[in-house]
Design a protein around this motif. Structure first.
Motif, PDB file in Angstrom:
ATOM      1  N   THR A  78       0.840  -1.201   0.000  1.00  0.00           N
ATOM      2  CA  THR A  78       0.000   0.000   0.000  1.00  0.00           C
ATOM      3  C   THR A  78       0.876   1.252   0.000  1.00  0.00           C
ATOM      4  OG1 THR A  78      -1.736  -1.163   1.208  1.00  0.00           O
ATOM      5  CG2 THR A  78      -1.817   1.238   1.276  1.00  0.00           C
ATOM      6  N   ARG A  82       1.171   4.150  -2.784  1.00  0.00           N
ATOM      7  CA  ARG A  82       0.908   5.537  -2.397  1.00  0.00           C
ATOM      8  C   ARG A  82       2.090   6.451  -2.760  1.00  0.00           C
ATOM      9  NH1 ARG A  82      -0.728   4.695   2.782  1.00  0.00           N
ATOM     10  NH2 ARG A  82       1.367   4.803   3.628  1.00  0.00           N
ATOM     11  N   ASN A  97     -18.668  11.134  -6.266  1.00  0.00           N
ATOM     12  CA  ASN A  97     -19.357  12.194  -5.509  1.00  0.00           C
ATOM     13  C   ASN A  97     -18.388  13.251  -4.985  1.00  0.00           C
ATOM     14  OD1 ASN A  97     -18.302  10.287  -3.688  1.00  0.00           O
ATOM     15  ND2 ASN A  97     -19.619  11.075  -2.062  1.00  0.00           N
ATOM     16  N   GLU A 109      -3.711  13.278   0.541  1.00  0.00           N
ATOM     17  CA  GLU A 109      -4.263  13.121   1.894  1.00  0.00           C
ATOM     18  C   GLU A 109      -3.746  11.829   2.519  1.00  0.00           C
ATOM     19  OE1 GLU A 109      -8.585  13.194   2.195  1.00  0.00           O
ATOM     20  OE2 GLU A 109      -8.432  11.855   3.920  1.00  0.00           O
ATOM     21  N   PHE A 110      -3.750  10.765   1.713  1.00  0.00           N
ATOM     22  CA  PHE A 110      -3.265   9.479   2.236  1.00  0.00           C
ATOM     23  C   PHE A 110      -1.772   9.531   2.534  1.00  0.00           C
ATOM     24  CE2 PHE A 110      -6.790   7.672  -0.624  1.00  0.00           C
ATOM     25  CZ  PHE A 110      -7.736   7.901   0.365  1.00  0.00           C
TER      26      PHE A 110
ATOM     27  N   MET B   1     -10.235  17.309   1.462  1.00  0.00           N
ATOM     28  CA  MET B   1     -11.449  16.831   2.152  1.00  0.00           C
ATOM     29  C   MET B   1     -11.055  15.743   3.145  1.00  0.00           C
ATOM     30  SD  MET B   1     -14.916  15.253   0.490  1.00  0.00           S
ATOM     31  CE  MET B   1     -15.766  16.777   0.174  1.00  0.00           C
ATOM     32  N   SER B   2     -11.491  15.920   4.374  1.00  0.00           N
ATOM     33  CA  SER B   2     -11.103  14.964   5.407  1.00  0.00           C
ATOM     34  C   SER B   2     -11.945  13.691   5.313  1.00  0.00           C
ATOM     35  CB  SER B   2     -11.311  15.597   6.779  1.00  0.00           C
ATOM     36  OG  SER B   2     -12.691  15.806   6.980  1.00  0.00           O
ATOM     37  N   VAL B   3     -11.508  12.697   6.092  1.00  0.00           N
ATOM     38  CA  VAL B   3     -12.258  11.432   6.110  1.00  0.00           C
ATOM     39  C   VAL B   3     -13.684  11.683   6.576  1.00  0.00           C
ATOM     40  CG1 VAL B   3     -12.335   9.110   7.092  1.00  0.00           C
ATOM     41  CG2 VAL B   3     -10.141  10.178   6.615  1.00  0.00           C
ATOM     42  N   ARG B   6     -15.716  13.325   3.922  1.00  0.00           N
ATOM     43  CA  ARG B   6     -16.016  12.347   2.877  1.00  0.00           C
ATOM     44  C   ARG B   6     -17.123  11.395   3.346  1.00  0.00           C
ATOM     45  NH1 ARG B   6     -10.870  11.623   1.875  1.00  0.00           N
ATOM     46  NH2 ARG B   6     -10.640   9.600   2.869  1.00  0.00           N
ATOM     47  N   GLY B   9     -20.422  13.152   3.212  1.00  0.00           N
ATOM     48  CA  GLY B   9     -20.831  13.207   1.805  1.00  0.00           C
ATOM     49  C   GLY B   9     -21.359  11.875   1.324  1.00  0.00           C
ATOM     50  N   ASN B  10     -20.674  10.801   1.692  1.00  0.00           N
ATOM     51  CA  ASN B  10     -21.115   9.467   1.275  1.00  0.00           C
ATOM     52  C   ASN B  10     -22.471   9.113   1.857  1.00  0.00           C
ATOM     53  OD1 ASN B  10     -18.967   8.906  -0.350  1.00  0.00           O
ATOM     54  ND2 ASN B  10     -17.790   7.842   1.215  1.00  0.00           N
ATOM     55  N   ARG B  13     -25.077  10.384  -0.325  1.00  0.00           N
ATOM     56  CA  ARG B  13     -24.870  10.157  -1.752  1.00  0.00           C
ATOM     57  C   ARG B  13     -26.181   9.772  -2.437  1.00  0.00           C
ATOM     58  NH1 ARG B  13     -20.125   6.257  -4.024  1.00  0.00           N
ATOM     59  NH2 ARG B  13     -18.789   7.605  -2.780  1.00  0.00           N
ATOM     60  N   GLU B 350     -14.949   1.054  -5.686  1.00  0.00           N
ATOM     61  CA  GLU B 350     -14.470   2.331  -5.155  1.00  0.00           C
ATOM     62  C   GLU B 350     -13.435   2.097  -4.053  1.00  0.00           C
ATOM     63  OE1 GLU B 350     -17.572   5.233  -4.457  1.00  0.00           O
ATOM     64  OE2 GLU B 350     -16.513   5.854  -2.638  1.00  0.00           O
ATOM     65  N   LEU B 354      -9.542   3.365  -3.917  1.00  0.00           N
ATOM     66  CA  LEU B 354      -8.863   3.999  -2.775  1.00  0.00           C
ATOM     67  C   LEU B 354      -7.592   3.240  -2.413  1.00  0.00           C
ATOM     68  CD1 LEU B 354     -11.965   4.884  -0.560  1.00  0.00           C
ATOM     69  CD2 LEU B 354     -10.567   6.455  -1.911  1.00  0.00           C
ATOM     70  N   LYS B 355      -7.674   1.901  -2.460  1.00  0.00           N
ATOM     71  CA  LYS B 355      -6.492   1.104  -2.134  1.00  0.00           C
ATOM     72  C   LYS B 355      -5.429   1.266  -3.215  1.00  0.00           C
ATOM     73  CE  LYS B 355      -8.524  -2.213   0.957  1.00  0.00           C
ATOM     74  NZ  LYS B 355      -8.487  -3.573   1.447  1.00  0.00           N
ATOM     75  N   GLY B 358      -3.398   4.182  -2.723  1.00  0.00           N
ATOM     76  CA  GLY B 358      -2.585   4.202  -1.503  1.00  0.00           C
ATOM     77  C   GLY B 358      -3.304   4.417  -0.197  1.00  0.00           C
ATOM     78  N   ALA B 359      -4.630   4.274  -0.168  1.00  0.00           N
ATOM     79  CA  ALA B 359      -5.331   4.439   1.103  1.00  0.00           C
ATOM     80  C   ALA B 359      -5.098   3.230   1.992  1.00  0.00           C
ATOM     81  CB  ALA B 359      -6.824   4.606   0.850  1.00  0.00           C
ATOM     82  N   PRO B 360      -4.654   3.449   3.231  1.00  0.00           N
ATOM     83  CA  PRO B 360      -4.491   2.308   4.132  1.00  0.00           C
ATOM     84  C   PRO B 360      -5.847   1.756   4.565  1.00  0.00           C
ATOM     85  CG  PRO B 360      -3.819   4.362   5.210  1.00  0.00           C
ATOM     86  CD  PRO B 360      -4.243   4.709   3.831  1.00  0.00           C
ATOM     87  N   THR B 363      -7.855   3.757   7.155  1.00  0.00           N
ATOM     88  CA  THR B 363      -8.533   4.970   6.679  1.00  0.00           C
ATOM     89  C   THR B 363      -9.861   4.616   6.026  1.00  0.00           C
ATOM     90  OG1 THR B 363      -6.388   5.984   6.294  1.00  0.00           O
ATOM     91  CG2 THR B 363      -8.274   6.998   5.194  1.00  0.00           C
TER      92      THR B 363
END
Lengths: 234, 475
Positions: A78, A82, A97, A109-110, B1-3, B6, B9-10, B13, B350, B354-355, B358-360, B363
């Motif tokens: 990961t 990233r 969205n 951000e990540f 935009m913070s978690v 987000r 927002g989700n 949706r 989705e 994110l993965k 690079g999203a851990p 998160t």
């Protein structure tokens, strides 16, 4: 430098075994702009996913700057995606969205970039890919396909990755914007030593890359690019 | 935009789906909060009842019922036995007397002399009811502060004191005056006497000619502190006046226990014992131990004012409301779990994106947990509004339903009417007020959020199992 060693990826489909990537090996020096061409279903996207650590090979290895991806734990993979990889997907894969600028800010951000810094960089990147500033704050699902593609390219550049993997990056762009994107990728590889591997059907784009590969039935061969010799390290 | 942004927002949706989810959640959360409010209200009432019942147990002779009962009198030896029961902190003996105005008693005796053969069953010179063994009736110079009235006259005739076959008009009488010999400065329910003038009786365990008078009785007889009156020709001095809070309660006299026993001619006998237990938690076990020690055929041990059934019934309501609270809370958690599982499945690609960028896992998991909390917060807001309107009705319905069940089971009629065994309890039950206090609502919402987090954790963990290659699904 990226070194691909005897990479194999097989899938089972019923009682058949499919090998979209079959014993592929090549080396890309840092700062190389390379292209992979081939028919649909020839395994180009599968090869990209293996290079980008989205998928794990059945056998073989990808070594990035001396670090082997084989056996690397998920958390490290990961981090690799990233920090070192920028993806441009064929279907863009933006978050629908979120706005264009929010999508570009996501990888930063990540990576822990501060909000102000990432907002500024996201704006600059969207300008680089020639997205109208009035559309920076617009939601993705209200942008055209070409605009979405430019946002996807900007997102791939967000963390200044060492390797950009792009699947048909100019596929939805008009000729002028496509040329601009090709120039942008070229300048990145030339000026920032970013290694770029694009999968494309666009012969014009393929001819502008430093090296060109053809993937056919899982096998990779290098083709001469006009005016250049085939590298010896395939 | 913070978690968080987000996640918010989700959550919005798909607005139609969000509205439907919030509506379902609001019903479950509203029910949970209403049950919690009912539970707290009933719990507070149980505490109040327990406090009113206190830690006092009353011991009466087995078969005794005030002035009308039978059975054998209690003794000082039994008081000693009671004092030895574990967790008993005090035992106070009482000796009950009934006082009749001497002039009135003489007039009645004269009237009865002229009515040969008309003495009612069990009548003993007009002084004792049938089988009256719990209290001796004595004469006094005092005049009762309470007129007999229609009910008093009817009761006296029913008790046979006037002679069942009598044809002669009986003289109008006042109610008897209650005199109690007491071993400590407490009333017959164990509460400290509220002395409004003068002082107490000093040593309540020694013979004395001091007495405490109820305020209305003293006023009726023009007595004040230091005045004297007689009981069976024995002169007593008013050492203080007390206020029992009721007209009947103030038509009474207190003397020391030995004095009362001497007046009644029953030394060593007790009409009742007031037993104080060291802790409310020990009341039930001590009651059982006391009953065993004294013998069920010798003594009846009761708690307070027959409120045990009320407390027990309210405890049932409390338990039911708590179970319903947990069930509704669990339902809310299940709704959140299922919704979030559905969302995770729907957004596999989705999550893969994110993965891929690079999203851990933490998160992405946090994003889904926060999204669940946003839904829970919306559900809680609407649910709290529902609870504030519905909690009173739900509490009433629960109590009503439970007491109806008690009636059907016992056949005695728990709520009871006038003179019913649990008439007072009925009033207490009716006075349960379920108010949605901010503290209770906040506590309930905190529980909802806890359940929401648990409900969202499973889908959040599911996201960790989604591989980034999902991003290429369909390409």
């Amino acid at each position: 430098m990226i070194e691909v060693q005897n990479l194999v990826r097989t899938f089972n489909s019923g009682d058949r075994t499919i090998k979209p990537v079959n014993d592929v090996s090549f080396v890309l020096e840092q700062g190389t702009l390379a292209s992979i061409v081939g028919k649909s279903g020839s395994g180009k996207s599968t090869l990209l996913s293996l290079l980008g650590a989205l998928d794990k090979p059945t056998s073989g290895d990808v070594v990035v700057n001396g670090v082997s991806l084989a056996g690397m734990p998920d958390a490290k993979l990961t981090e690799y995606r990233r920090r070192d990889i920028g993806f441009v997907f064929q279907q863009f894969n933006l978050i629908p969205n979120l706005s264009a600028v929010d999508n570009v800010m996501l990888p930063m951000e990540f990576a822990g970039v501060r909000k102000a810094a990432r907002a500024q960089r996201a704006g600059e990147l969207l300008e680089q890919v020639q997205l109208d500033p009035s559309k920076h704050g617009r939601r993705i699902n209200r942008l055209s396909g070409g605009e979405q593609q430019r946002v996807a390219i900007a997102r791939a550049l967000a963390n200044e990755p060492k390797l950009i993997l792009a699947d048909e990056p100019t596929g939805n762009l008009d000729e002028q914007t496509g040329d601009h994107i090709i120039e942008l990728l070229s300048s990145l590889s030339r000026d920032h030593a970013t290694t770029i591997l694009v999968v494309t059907h666009d012969r014009a784009l393929a001819n502008k890359t430093d090296r060109r590969f053809r993937l056919q039935q899982g096998k990779l061969t290098e083709e001469p690019v006009r005016g250049r010799a085939v590298a010896a390290n395939v | 935009m913070s978690v968080l942004a987000r996640s918010v927002g989700n959550a919005f949706r798909n607005k139609v789906r969000t509205a439907a989810v919030v509506a379902v959640l609001a019903v479950a959360i509203g029910l949970a909060l209403a049950m919690l409010v009912a539970n707290q209200a009933v719990g507070a009432k149980v505490q109040e009842l327990n406090a009113s019942v206190g830690t006092v147990l009353t011991v009466n002779p087995a078969g005794g019922q005030g002035f009308e009962g039978g059975g054998e009198p209690l003794t000082t030896d039994q008081a000693t036995t009671a004092a030895g029961v574990p967790n008993v902190s005090a035992v106070v003996g009482t000796s009950s007397l009934r006082l009749r105005n001497a002039a009135e008693a003489a007039a009645q005796a004269a009237a009865q002399t002229g009515q040969t053969g008309q003495t009612g069953p069990g009548g003993q010179a007009g002084q004792g009811g049938p089988g009256a063994q719990a209290a001796a009736t004595l004469t006094t110079s005092l005049t009762a502060a309470v007129d007999a009235g229609t009910l008093g006259n009817r009761n006296q005739q029913a008790n046979g004191t006037a002679g069942a076959a009598g044809t002669t008009q009986q003289p109008v009488r006042s109610l008897p005056i209650t005199a109690t010999g007491i071993g400590a400065g407490v009333d017959t329910t164990g509460k400290a006497l509220n002395i409004t003038q003068g002082s107490g009786l000093g040593d309540y365990t020694a013979a004395s000619t001091a007495a405490l008078l109820g305020t209305t009785l003293a006023e009726k007889n023009n007595l004040t502190v230091g005045s004297t009156f007689t009981i069976n020709d024995q002169t007593y001095t008013v050492s203080g006046l007390f206020d029992a809070g009721t007209t009947f309660g103030n038509n009474a006299v207190f003397v020391t226990l030995p004095s009362a026993q001497a007046l009644a001619g029953t030394p060593g006998e007790l009409s009742s014992m007031i037993v104080t237990v060291n802790s409310m938690d020990n009341v039930a076990t001590t009651k059982t131990a006391l009953q065993t020690a004294l013998g069920a055929d010798k003594a009846d041990v009761t708690q307070g004012q027959n409120l045990q059934t009320a407390v027990s019934s309210l405890d049932s309501v409390k338990n039911i409301s708590f179970i319903a609270f947990v069930a509704a809370l669990g339902t809310a958690g299940l709704i959140i779990l299922l919704i979030m599982v559905m969302l995770v499945r729907e957004r596999r690609r989705e999550i893969g994106v994110l993965k891929a960028i690079g999203a851990p896992n933490r998160t992405i998991g946090l994003q889904f947990v926060l999204e669940a909390l946003v839904l829970a917060a919306l559900g809680s807001a609407v649910g709290a509004a529902i609870a504030s309107f519905a909690s009173g009705g739900i509490a009433s319905a629960l109590i009503s339903s439970n007491t109806t069940t008690t009636t059907a089971t016992t056949g005695r009629g728990f709520p009871g009417g006038q003179g019913g065994p649990f008439g007072g309890a009925s009033q207490l039950l009716n006075s349960v007020t379920a108010t949605a206090s901010p503290g209770v609502i906040a506590g309930g919402i905190a529980a909802v959020f806890g359940v929401a987090i648990i409900g969202a954790l499973v889908p959040a963990l599911l996201t960790a199992r989604i591989r980034p290659i999902e991003v290429l699904r369909g390409e």
